[in-house]
Design a protein around this motif. Structure first.
Motif, PDB file in Angstrom:
ATOM      1  N   LEU A  30     -50.240  91.682 -40.102  1.00  0.00           N
ATOM      2  CA  LEU A  30     -49.136  91.574 -39.128  1.00  0.00           C
ATOM      3  C   LEU A  30     -49.491  90.577 -38.022  1.00  0.00           C
ATOM      4  O   LEU A  30     -48.624  89.856 -37.515  1.00  0.00           O
ATOM      5  CB  LEU A  30     -48.821  92.949 -38.531  1.00  0.00           C
ATOM      6  CG  LEU A  30     -48.303  93.984 -39.536  1.00  0.00           C
ATOM      7  CD1 LEU A  30     -48.191  95.363 -38.881  1.00  0.00           C
ATOM      8  CD2 LEU A  30     -46.950  93.581 -40.111  1.00  0.00           C
ATOM      9  N   GLU A  31     -50.761  90.529 -37.695  1.00  0.00           N
ATOM     10  CA  GLU A  31     -51.241  89.602 -36.649  1.00  0.00           C
ATOM     11  C   GLU A  31     -50.990  88.149 -37.058  1.00  0.00           C
ATOM     12  O   GLU A  31     -50.601  87.307 -36.231  1.00  0.00           O
ATOM     13  CB  GLU A  31     -52.730  89.873 -36.409  1.00  0.00           C
ATOM     14  CG  GLU A  31     -53.490  88.809 -35.657  1.00  0.00           C
ATOM     15  CD  GLU A  31     -52.960  88.548 -34.259  1.00  0.00           C
ATOM     16  OE1 GLU A  31     -52.925  87.372 -33.871  1.00  0.00           O
ATOM     17  OE2 GLU A  31     -52.559  89.516 -33.582  1.00  0.00           O
ATOM     18  N   VAL A  32     -51.192  87.847 -38.338  1.00  0.00           N
ATOM     19  CA  VAL A  32     -50.934  86.484 -38.817  1.00  0.00           C
ATOM     20  C   VAL A  32     -49.435  86.242 -38.912  1.00  0.00           C
ATOM     21  O   VAL A  32     -48.922  85.211 -38.467  1.00  0.00           O
ATOM     22  CB  VAL A  32     -51.591  86.268 -40.204  1.00  0.00           C
ATOM     23  CG1 VAL A  32     -51.302  84.853 -40.695  1.00  0.00           C
ATOM     24  CG2 VAL A  32     -53.080  86.493 -40.133  1.00  0.00           C
ATOM     25  N   ALA A  33     -48.720  87.237 -39.481  1.00  0.00           N
ATOM     26  CA  ALA A  33     -47.290  87.044 -39.766  1.00  0.00           C
ATOM     27  C   ALA A  33     -46.463  86.897 -38.486  1.00  0.00           C
ATOM     28  O   ALA A  33     -45.386  86.296 -38.511  1.00  0.00           O
ATOM     29  CB  ALA A  33     -46.768  88.211 -40.604  1.00  0.00           C
ATOM     30  N   ARG A  34     -46.967  87.422 -37.380  1.00  0.00           N
ATOM     31  CA  ARG A  34     -46.174  87.361 -36.138  1.00  0.00           C
ATOM     32  C   ARG A  34     -46.006  85.921 -35.665  1.00  0.00           C
ATOM     33  O   ARG A  34     -45.196  85.643 -34.785  1.00  0.00           O
ATOM     34  CB  ARG A  34     -46.774  88.254 -35.050  1.00  0.00           C
ATOM     35  CG  ARG A  34     -47.991  87.704 -34.355  1.00  0.00           C
ATOM     36  CD  ARG A  34     -48.639  88.767 -33.493  1.00  0.00           C
ATOM     37  NE  ARG A  34     -49.921  88.301 -32.981  1.00  0.00           N
ATOM     38  CZ  ARG A  34     -50.115  87.807 -31.758  1.00  0.00           C
ATOM     39  NH1 ARG A  34     -49.125  87.748 -30.904  1.00  0.00           N
ATOM     40  NH2 ARG A  34     -51.299  87.399 -31.378  1.00  0.00           N
ATOM     41  N   TRP A  35     -46.756  84.974 -36.270  1.00  0.00           N
ATOM     42  CA  TRP A  35     -46.614  83.566 -35.908  1.00  0.00           C
ATOM     43  C   TRP A  35     -45.491  82.888 -36.690  1.00  0.00           C
ATOM     44  O   TRP A  35     -45.321  81.675 -36.623  1.00  0.00           O
ATOM     45  CB  TRP A  35     -47.957  82.839 -36.070  1.00  0.00           C
ATOM     46  CG  TRP A  35     -48.922  83.367 -35.061  1.00  0.00           C
ATOM     47  CD1 TRP A  35     -49.922  84.257 -35.267  1.00  0.00           C
ATOM     48  CD2 TRP A  35     -48.910  83.104 -33.658  1.00  0.00           C
ATOM     49  NE1 TRP A  35     -50.546  84.576 -34.089  1.00  0.00           N
ATOM     50  CE2 TRP A  35     -49.942  83.866 -33.079  1.00  0.00           C
ATOM     51  CE3 TRP A  35     -48.125  82.312 -32.822  1.00  0.00           C
ATOM     52  CZ2 TRP A  35     -50.220  83.853 -31.707  1.00  0.00           C
ATOM     53  CZ3 TRP A  35     -48.399  82.290 -31.466  1.00  0.00           C
ATOM     54  CH2 TRP A  35     -49.435  83.059 -30.922  1.00  0.00           C
ATOM     55  N   SER A 152     -43.882  85.813 -44.664  1.00  0.00           N
ATOM     56  CA  SER A 152     -45.203  85.570 -44.060  1.00  0.00           C
ATOM     57  C   SER A 152     -46.115  86.763 -44.304  1.00  0.00           C
ATOM     58  O   SER A 152     -47.307  86.588 -44.615  1.00  0.00           O
ATOM     59  CB  SER A 152     -45.071  85.330 -42.551  1.00  0.00           C
ATOM     60  OG  SER A 152     -44.310  84.187 -42.305  1.00  0.00           O
ATOM     61  N   ILE A 153     -45.582  87.953 -44.179  1.00  0.00           N
ATOM     62  CA  ILE A 153     -46.390  89.156 -44.433  1.00  0.00           C
ATOM     63  C   ILE A 153     -46.865  89.154 -45.883  1.00  0.00           C
ATOM     64  O   ILE A 153     -48.047  89.399 -46.171  1.00  0.00           O
ATOM     65  CB  ILE A 153     -45.584  90.435 -44.124  1.00  0.00           C
ATOM     66  CG1 ILE A 153     -45.365  90.549 -42.617  1.00  0.00           C
ATOM     67  CG2 ILE A 153     -46.270  91.675 -44.690  1.00  0.00           C
ATOM     68  CD1 ILE A 153     -44.540  91.747 -42.189  1.00  0.00           C
ATOM     69  N   ALA A 154     -45.941  88.840 -46.790  1.00  0.00           N
ATOM     70  CA  ALA A 154     -46.296  88.853 -48.219  1.00  0.00           C
ATOM     71  C   ALA A 154     -47.411  87.842 -48.504  1.00  0.00           C
ATOM     72  O   ALA A 154     -48.340  88.122 -49.274  1.00  0.00           O
ATOM     73  CB  ALA A 154     -45.062  88.559 -49.069  1.00  0.00           C
ATOM     74  N   LEU A 155     -47.337  86.667 -47.888  1.00  0.00           N
ATOM     75  CA  LEU A 155     -48.358  85.640 -48.142  1.00  0.00           C
ATOM     76  C   LEU A 155     -49.684  86.000 -47.479  1.00  0.00           C
ATOM     77  O   LEU A 155     -50.760  85.800 -48.060  1.00  0.00           O
ATOM     78  CB  LEU A 155     -47.867  84.275 -47.659  1.00  0.00           C
ATOM     79  CG  LEU A 155     -46.628  83.736 -48.398  1.00  0.00           C
ATOM     80  CD1 LEU A 155     -46.215  82.385 -47.831  1.00  0.00           C
ATOM     81  CD2 LEU A 155     -46.863  83.641 -49.889  1.00  0.00           C
ATOM     82  N   ALA A 156     -49.628  86.539 -46.270  1.00  0.00           N
ATOM     83  CA  ALA A 156     -50.859  86.956 -45.581  1.00  0.00           C
ATOM     84  C   ALA A 156     -51.535  88.082 -46.367  1.00  0.00           C
ATOM     85  O   ALA A 156     -52.772  88.155 -46.429  1.00  0.00           O
ATOM     86  CB  ALA A 156     -50.541  87.403 -44.158  1.00  0.00           C
ATOM     87  N   ALA A 157     -50.733  88.942 -46.972  1.00  0.00           N
ATOM     88  CA  ALA A 157     -51.289  90.010 -47.815  1.00  0.00           C
ATOM     89  C   ALA A 157     -51.935  89.397 -49.062  1.00  0.00           C
ATOM     90  O   ALA A 157     -53.048  89.770 -49.452  1.00  0.00           O
ATOM     91  CB  ALA A 157     -50.193  91.000 -48.201  1.00  0.00           C
ATOM     92  N   GLU A 158     -51.231  88.451 -49.654  1.00  0.00           N
ATOM     93  CA  GLU A 158     -51.698  87.826 -50.914  1.00  0.00           C
ATOM     94  C   GLU A 158     -53.099  87.222 -50.751  1.00  0.00           C
ATOM     95  O   GLU A 158     -53.970  87.435 -51.594  1.00  0.00           O
ATOM     96  CB  GLU A 158     -50.692  86.742 -51.312  1.00  0.00           C
ATOM     97  CG  GLU A 158     -50.933  86.130 -52.666  1.00  0.00           C
ATOM     98  CD  GLU A 158     -50.617  87.076 -53.815  1.00  0.00           C
ATOM     99  OE1 GLU A 158     -49.688  87.892 -53.689  1.00  0.00           O
ATOM    100  OE2 GLU A 158     -51.330  87.009 -54.824  1.00  0.00           O
ATOM    101  N   VAL A 159     -53.304  86.482 -49.677  1.00  0.00           N
ATOM    102  CA  VAL A 159     -54.605  85.810 -49.516  1.00  0.00           C
ATOM    103  C   VAL A 159     -55.735  86.820 -49.280  1.00  0.00           C
ATOM    104  O   VAL A 159     -56.902  86.484 -49.449  1.00  0.00           O
ATOM    105  CB  VAL A 159     -54.614  84.750 -48.378  1.00  0.00           C
ATOM    106  CG1 VAL A 159     -53.612  83.651 -48.647  1.00  0.00           C
ATOM    107  CG2 VAL A 159     -54.382  85.366 -47.021  1.00  0.00           C
ATOM    108  N   ARG A 160     -55.378  88.038 -48.945  1.00  0.00           N
ATOM    109  CA  ARG A 160     -56.392  89.086 -48.744  1.00  0.00           C
ATOM    110  C   ARG A 160     -56.559  89.965 -49.979  1.00  0.00           C
ATOM    111  O   ARG A 160     -57.211  91.013 -49.920  1.00  0.00           O
ATOM    112  CB  ARG A 160     -56.009  89.930 -47.517  1.00  0.00           C
ATOM    113  CG  ARG A 160     -56.212  89.145 -46.228  1.00  0.00           C
ATOM    114  CD  ARG A 160     -55.529  89.788 -45.028  1.00  0.00           C
ATOM    115  NE  ARG A 160     -55.886  89.044 -43.819  1.00  0.00           N
ATOM    116  CZ  ARG A 160     -55.332  87.888 -43.459  1.00  0.00           C
ATOM    117  NH1 ARG A 160     -54.373  87.354 -44.200  1.00  0.00           N
ATOM    118  NH2 ARG A 160     -55.725  87.259 -42.365  1.00  0.00           N
TER     119      ARG A 160
END
Ligand SMILES: Cc1cc2nc3c(=O)[nH]c(=O)nc-3n(C[C@H](O)[C@H](O)[C@H](O)COP(=O)(O)O)c2cc1C
Length: 223
Positions: A30-35, A152-160
């Motif tokens: 969420l911290e990444v996606a908020r951007w 953005s959330i989906a992509l930030a999750a994917e890279v993790r």
């Protein structure tokens, strides 16, 4: 992983391992996606994240609600408009047919199809659920911005190494969830998202949906 790789690799995950996702990792996503961008930097989104007993409570709530009212509670915001084009309807059918083919559920097996549909309301086994809430006063622009935030959330999750499935299915229990979470009249629970560790062995996660080619949706002018 590059952004291109994350975009190409992300799929909707419909079977998860039960392993928990630490709150800190969810926060990091969420911290990444908020951007994510939004018009006027309005940031029209809010999120309710559930895990553990609270996740189980909403799963139970959905099951009880749909048992009592199988037509659902989508209200003023239906999941699909009544007038999808023939192409759009065909894509929906193609996706469903391919999914049920992979799952080995026959076209006439209504019960089997409903059973898979019901897995939505268990987050497909994911230990974390996210719900996306938007103010009723927001217009079509802000709804689009919410969509960017969700991607953005989906992509930030994917890279993790995490998987996601966006789930408008939760709109079917929108009113009951709204009451459960104490949302005001002015707020709409738009959509859910399952978040967890993908079960790569599960046949359903082999589903690869198709896309229209670039020239099918782009009009080139002045090049
Ligand atoms: C906003 C949104 C809501 C969705 N709701 C559901 C849902 O309720 N249940 C489900 O199984 N898939 C749902 N999906 C997943 C779509 O079916 C999926 O994104 C589409 O078929 C493309 O496949 P892909 O995500 O694997 O690339 C949703 C997708 C989006 C973007």
């Amino acid at each position: 992983m590059t952004v291109d790789e994350a975009l190409r690799q992300r799929i909707s995950i419909r079977a998860f391992k039960p392993d928990p996702v630490p709150q800190e990792l969810v926060r990091e996503v969420l911290e990444v996606a908020r951007w994510s961008p939004s018009g006027g930097n309005v940031q029209p989104w809010s999120v309710i994240a559930v895990a553990g007993a609270e996740r189980d409570a909403v799963v139970q709530l959905a099951q009880a609600t749909l048992a009592a009212n199988p037509r659902g509670e989508t209200g003023d915001y239906p999941i699909y408009p009544a007038d999808l084009s023939a192409d759009q309807k065909a894509r929906r059918v193609e996706l469903a047919e391919e999914m049920y083919r992979i799952l080995g559920i026959a076209r006439e097996d209504k019960f089997g199809r409903l059973g898979h549909m019901a897995r939505n309301y268990q987050f497909f086994g994911a230990p974390v659920g996210l719900f996306f809430v938007i103010d009723r006063t927001m217009g079509h622009g802000q709804w689009a911005h919410m969509g960017m935030f969700m991607q953005s959330i989906a992509l930030a999750a994917e890279v993790r190494g995490l998987g996601t499935c966006m789930q408008e299915a939760w709109a079917m229990v929108r009113a009951s969830l709204g009451a459960h979470f104490g949302l005001g009249e002015g707020q709409v629970l738009y959509c859910g998202m399952a978040l967890g560790w993908p079960d790569r062995e599960a046949p359903v996660n082999a589903l690869r949906s198709t896309r229209v080619e670039v020239d099918g949706f782009t009009t080139w002018r002045g090049f």
